[in-house]
Design a protein around this motif. Structure first.
Motif, PDB file in Angstrom:
ATOM      1  N   LEU A  76       0.832  -1.204   0.000  1.00  0.00           N
ATOM      2  CA  LEU A  76       0.000   0.000   0.000  1.00  0.00           C
ATOM      3  C   LEU A  76       0.867   1.255   0.000  1.00  0.00           C
ATOM      4  O   LEU A  76       0.532   2.246  -0.664  1.00  0.00           O
ATOM      5  CB  LEU A  76      -0.911  -0.006   1.229  1.00  0.00           C
ATOM      6  N   ALA A  77       1.970   1.237   0.721  1.00  0.00           N
ATOM      7  CA  ALA A  77       2.861   2.383   0.756  1.00  0.00           C
ATOM      8  C   ALA A  77       3.441   2.667  -0.624  1.00  0.00           C
ATOM      9  O   ALA A  77       3.544   3.825  -1.052  1.00  0.00           O
ATOM     10  CB  ALA A  77       3.988   2.137   1.762  1.00  0.00           C
ATOM     11  N   VAL A  78       3.816   1.608  -1.349  1.00  0.00           N
ATOM     12  CA  VAL A  78       4.323   1.781  -2.715  1.00  0.00           C
ATOM     13  C   VAL A  78       3.250   2.383  -3.603  1.00  0.00           C
ATOM     14  O   VAL A  78       3.507   3.317  -4.368  1.00  0.00           O
ATOM     15  CB  VAL A  78       4.810   0.428  -3.270  1.00  0.00           C
ATOM     16  N   THR A 117      10.859   9.807 -10.711  1.00  0.00           N
ATOM     17  CA  THR A 117      10.987   8.419 -10.281  1.00  0.00           C
ATOM     18  C   THR A 117      11.955   8.291  -9.117  1.00  0.00           C
ATOM     19  O   THR A 117      11.696   7.559  -8.149  1.00  0.00           O
ATOM     20  CB  THR A 117      11.465   7.544 -11.454  1.00  0.00           C
ATOM     21  N   LEU A 118      13.083   9.007  -9.173  1.00  0.00           N
ATOM     22  CA  LEU A 118      14.044   8.984  -8.066  1.00  0.00           C
ATOM     23  C   LEU A 118      13.416   9.533  -6.788  1.00  0.00           C
ATOM     24  O   LEU A 118      13.654   9.008  -5.694  1.00  0.00           O
ATOM     25  CB  LEU A 118      15.284   9.799  -8.436  1.00  0.00           C
ATOM     26  N   SER A 119      12.604  10.575  -6.932  1.00  0.00           N
ATOM     27  CA  SER A 119      11.912  11.135  -5.767  1.00  0.00           C
ATOM     28  C   SER A 119      10.979  10.110  -5.142  1.00  0.00           C
ATOM     29  O   SER A 119      10.907   9.968  -3.917  1.00  0.00           O
ATOM     30  CB  SER A 119      11.131  12.378  -6.187  1.00  0.00           C
ATOM     31  N   VAL A 120      10.273   9.376  -5.990  1.00  0.00           N
ATOM     32  CA  VAL A 120       9.371   8.324  -5.502  1.00  0.00           C
ATOM     33  C   VAL A 120      10.162   7.255  -4.762  1.00  0.00           C
ATOM     34  O   VAL A 120       9.762   6.790  -3.680  1.00  0.00           O
ATOM     35  CB  VAL A 120       8.595   7.706  -6.687  1.00  0.00           C
ATOM     36  N   LEU A 121      11.304   6.853  -5.313  1.00  0.00           N
ATOM     37  CA  LEU A 121      12.109   5.807  -4.689  1.00  0.00           C
ATOM     38  C   LEU A 121      12.648   6.243  -3.330  1.00  0.00           C
ATOM     39  O   LEU A 121      12.661   5.462  -2.378  1.00  0.00           O
ATOM     40  CB  LEU A 121      13.260   5.415  -5.618  1.00  0.00           C
ATOM     41  N   VAL A 122      13.094   7.504  -3.243  1.00  0.00           N
ATOM     42  CA  VAL A 122      13.587   8.014  -1.957  1.00  0.00           C
ATOM     43  C   VAL A 122      12.475   7.997  -0.919  1.00  0.00           C
ATOM     44  O   VAL A 122      12.684   7.576   0.234  1.00  0.00           O
ATOM     45  CB  VAL A 122      14.147   9.441  -2.125  1.00  0.00           C
ATOM     46  N   THR A 123      11.295   8.447  -1.314  1.00  0.00           N
ATOM     47  CA  THR A 123      10.152   8.451  -0.386  1.00  0.00           C
ATOM     48  C   THR A 123       9.792   7.042   0.043  1.00  0.00           C
ATOM     49  O   THR A 123       9.476   6.786   1.214  1.00  0.00           O
ATOM     50  CB  THR A 123       8.944   9.136  -1.042  1.00  0.00           C
ATOM     51  N   GLU A 124       9.840   6.106  -0.903  1.00  0.00           N
ATOM     52  CA  GLU A 124       9.497   4.727  -0.576  1.00  0.00           C
ATOM     53  C   GLU A 124      10.491   4.106   0.400  1.00  0.00           C
ATOM     54  O   GLU A 124      10.106   3.305   1.263  1.00  0.00           O
ATOM     55  CB  GLU A 124       9.426   3.889  -1.854  1.00  0.00           C
ATOM     56  N   VAL A 125      11.755   4.453   0.270  1.00  0.00           N
ATOM     57  CA  VAL A 125      12.751   3.951   1.219  1.00  0.00           C
ATOM     58  C   VAL A 125      12.401   4.395   2.636  1.00  0.00           C
ATOM     59  O   VAL A 125      12.445   3.596   3.591  1.00  0.00           O
ATOM     60  CB  VAL A 125      14.164   4.433   0.829  1.00  0.00           C
ATOM     61  N   LEU A 126      12.029   5.660   2.771  1.00  0.00           N
ATOM     62  CA  LEU A 126      11.628   6.165   4.089  1.00  0.00           C
ATOM     63  C   LEU A 126      10.372   5.450   4.582  1.00  0.00           C
ATOM     64  O   LEU A 126      10.263   5.128   5.778  1.00  0.00           O
ATOM     65  CB  LEU A 126      11.384   7.676   4.008  1.00  0.00           C
ATOM     66  N   GLN A 127       9.416   5.198   3.682  1.00  0.00           N
ATOM     67  CA  GLN A 127       8.197   4.489   4.061  1.00  0.00           C
ATOM     68  C   GLN A 127       8.503   3.076   4.528  1.00  0.00           C
ATOM     69  O   GLN A 127       7.969   2.610   5.535  1.00  0.00           O
ATOM     70  CB  GLN A 127       7.231   4.428   2.871  1.00  0.00           C
ATOM     71  N   VAL A 128       9.336   2.374   3.772  1.00  0.00           N
ATOM     72  CA  VAL A 128       9.661   0.986   4.117  1.00  0.00           C
ATOM     73  C   VAL A 128      10.331   0.927   5.492  1.00  0.00           C
ATOM     74  O   VAL A 128      10.023   0.051   6.316  1.00  0.00           O
ATOM     75  CB  VAL A 128      10.569   0.367   3.034  1.00  0.00           C
ATOM     76  N   ILE A 129      11.235   1.859   5.747  1.00  0.00           N
ATOM     77  CA  ILE A 129      11.906   1.891   7.057  1.00  0.00           C
ATOM     78  C   ILE A 129      10.889   2.121   8.173  1.00  0.00           C
ATOM     79  O   ILE A 129      10.911   1.442   9.212  1.00  0.00           O
ATOM     80  CB  ILE A 129      12.992   2.980   7.068  1.00  0.00           C
ATOM     81  N   LEU A 130       9.982   3.077   7.972  1.00  0.00           N
ATOM     82  CA  LEU A 130       8.992   3.400   8.995  1.00  0.00           C
ATOM     83  C   LEU A 130       8.038   2.234   9.234  1.00  0.00           C
ATOM     84  O   LEU A 130       7.796   1.839  10.389  1.00  0.00           O
ATOM     85  CB  LEU A 130       8.206   4.640   8.583  1.00  0.00           C
ATOM     86  N   PRO A 151      13.088  -7.006  -6.082  1.00  0.00           N
ATOM     87  CA  PRO A 151      12.468  -6.909  -7.414  1.00  0.00           C
ATOM     88  C   PRO A 151      10.967  -6.670  -7.358  1.00  0.00           C
ATOM     89  O   PRO A 151      10.413  -6.028  -8.254  1.00  0.00           O
ATOM     90  CB  PRO A 151      12.806  -8.259  -8.072  1.00  0.00           C
ATOM     91  N   LEU A 152      10.308  -7.175  -6.324  1.00  0.00           N
ATOM     92  CA  LEU A 152       8.873  -6.906  -6.182  1.00  0.00           C
ATOM     93  C   LEU A 152       8.624  -5.414  -5.987  1.00  0.00           C
ATOM     94  O   LEU A 152       7.736  -4.834  -6.629  1.00  0.00           O
ATOM     95  CB  LEU A 152       8.306  -7.694  -5.001  1.00  0.00           C
ATOM     96  N   LEU A 153       9.397  -4.783  -5.118  1.00  0.00           N
ATOM     97  CA  LEU A 153       9.216  -3.355  -4.858  1.00  0.00           C
ATOM     98  C   LEU A 153       9.557  -2.522  -6.094  1.00  0.00           C
ATOM     99  O   LEU A 153       8.873  -1.543  -6.401  1.00  0.00           O
ATOM    100  CB  LEU A 153      10.073  -2.918  -3.668  1.00  0.00           C
ATOM    101  N   VAL A 154      10.612  -2.908  -6.808  1.00  0.00           N
ATOM    102  CA  VAL A 154      11.017  -2.150  -8.000  1.00  0.00           C
ATOM    103  C   VAL A 154       9.967  -2.264  -9.090  1.00  0.00           C
ATOM    104  O   VAL A 154       9.554  -1.248  -9.685  1.00  0.00           O
ATOM    105  CB  VAL A 154      12.385  -2.650  -8.504  1.00  0.00           C
ATOM    106  N   LEU A 155       9.526  -3.477  -9.388  1.00  0.00           N
ATOM    107  CA  LEU A 155       8.516  -3.649 -10.438  1.00  0.00           C
ATOM    108  C   LEU A 155       7.177  -3.050 -10.016  1.00  0.00           C
ATOM    109  O   LEU A 155       6.444  -2.501 -10.852  1.00  0.00           O
ATOM    110  CB  LEU A 155       8.346  -5.138 -10.761  1.00  0.00           C
ATOM    111  N   GLY A 156       6.850  -3.156  -8.724  1.00  0.00           N
ATOM    112  CA  GLY A 156       5.625  -2.528  -8.243  1.00  0.00           C
ATOM    113  C   GLY A 156       5.671  -1.024  -8.406  1.00  0.00           C
ATOM    114  O   GLY A 156       4.688  -0.394  -8.828  1.00  0.00           O
ATOM    115  N   THR A 157       6.825  -0.429  -8.102  1.00  0.00           N
ATOM    116  CA  THR A 157       6.990   1.012  -8.284  1.00  0.00           C
ATOM    117  C   THR A 157       6.852   1.392  -9.747  1.00  0.00           C
ATOM    118  O   THR A 157       6.182   2.377 -10.092  1.00  0.00           O
ATOM    119  CB  THR A 157       8.365   1.453  -7.763  1.00  0.00           C
TER     120      THR A 157
END
Length: 256
Positions: A76-78, A117-130, A151-157
């Motif tokens: 859901l976060a992705v 896309t890079l902005s989305v990935l940075v935000t997702e890293v913070l989400q995954v950590i939280l 690969p699931l997170l990358v393809l999902g993104t």
């Protein structure tokens, strides 16, 4: 005495990598400062994880509820960042002419999409950590390994990003706002995030299982809850959605 040419200007664009990095940093700051985006990307997933892990509202099957919910909330976060948040932000940037002006800058259009896309990935890293930290505090015991999760997170993104950009580039901003939030709510309920897919009728399960949110949440759940290996079927579904969404976005995206 100042040497001749010491302050000679050097007109021209900055290196491409520097332009993309600067735009990505700007996009990330704008995303994190937006209250509505924070509600979608951080607060709602966190509240859902805490609420459904501590209150017996939904039958999540055998085992601890948090073991079922944590992978779904990661999915859901992705979706909230790559699809809903990006669609709404890009849609209004397009409406107010921001994209039109950026498209006329030295930064190429594909460079702007890369920065987003890079902005989305940075935000997702913070989400995954939280989300991971909160889930572990609630007693989550993840199985499997990161090599199947990555690969699931990358393809999902990629899948959700393509769909979000397609919506933002073809619909009016107000329509994008309404449609993105509606899709978010529908996929939250019917995408296997907090309600197991086996609670739906058999015919509905076959259809819901092909959705990108279902493939992502079920794939993460197979790995992190059941300790399965690489979920090739779910990766295949996400790859199809990613290719279709990004191709359609590149073909039909309107900058004005």
């Amino acid at each position: 005495m100042t040497a001749t040419g010491a302050y000679t200007p050097k007109p021209g664009a900055a290196p491409l990598a520097r332009m993309i990095a600067a735009q990505a940093a700007l996009e990330t700051r704008m995303l994190l400062r937006n209250g509505e985006q924070l509600l979608l990307t951080v607060i709602i997933p966190t509240l859902l994880l805490v609420l459904f892990s501590t209150v017996d509202v939904v039958d999540t099957g055998a085992g601890e509820a948090v073991d079922f919910l944590a992978p779904g909330v990661l999915a859901l976060a992705v979706m909230s960042t790559a699809f809903t948040g990006q669609a709404i932000a890009t849609g209004f940037e397009r409406r107010y002419g921001v994209l039109k002006r950026l498209a006329s800058s030295p930064l190429p259009r594909w460079g702007l999409m890369t920065a987003k896309t890079l902005s989305v990935l940075v935000t997702e890293v913070l989400q995954v950590i939280l989300v991971t930290a909160i889930a572990l505090a609630l007693g989550w015991s993840p199985q499997g390994g990161p090599f199947a999760v990555f690969p699931l997170l990358v393809l999902g993104t990629a899948a959700f990003s393509g769909l979000g950009l397609l919506m933002a580039g073809t619909l009016r901003a107000e329509a994008t706002l309404a449609a993105a939030n509606l899709v978010f709510l529908l996929l939250l309920v019917g995408g296997g995030v907090v309600v197991p897919l086996d609670k739906f009728p058999d015919a509905a399960q076959d259809v819901l299982g092909l959705l990108p949110i279902s493939a992502l949440s079920e794939g993460l759940r197979d790995v992190l809850q059941h300790g399965a290996g690489m979920p090739w079927a779910d990766l295949g579904i996400l790859a199809v959605w990613a290719i279709a969404g990004l191709t359609a976005a590149g073909r039909f995206f309107r900058w004005e």
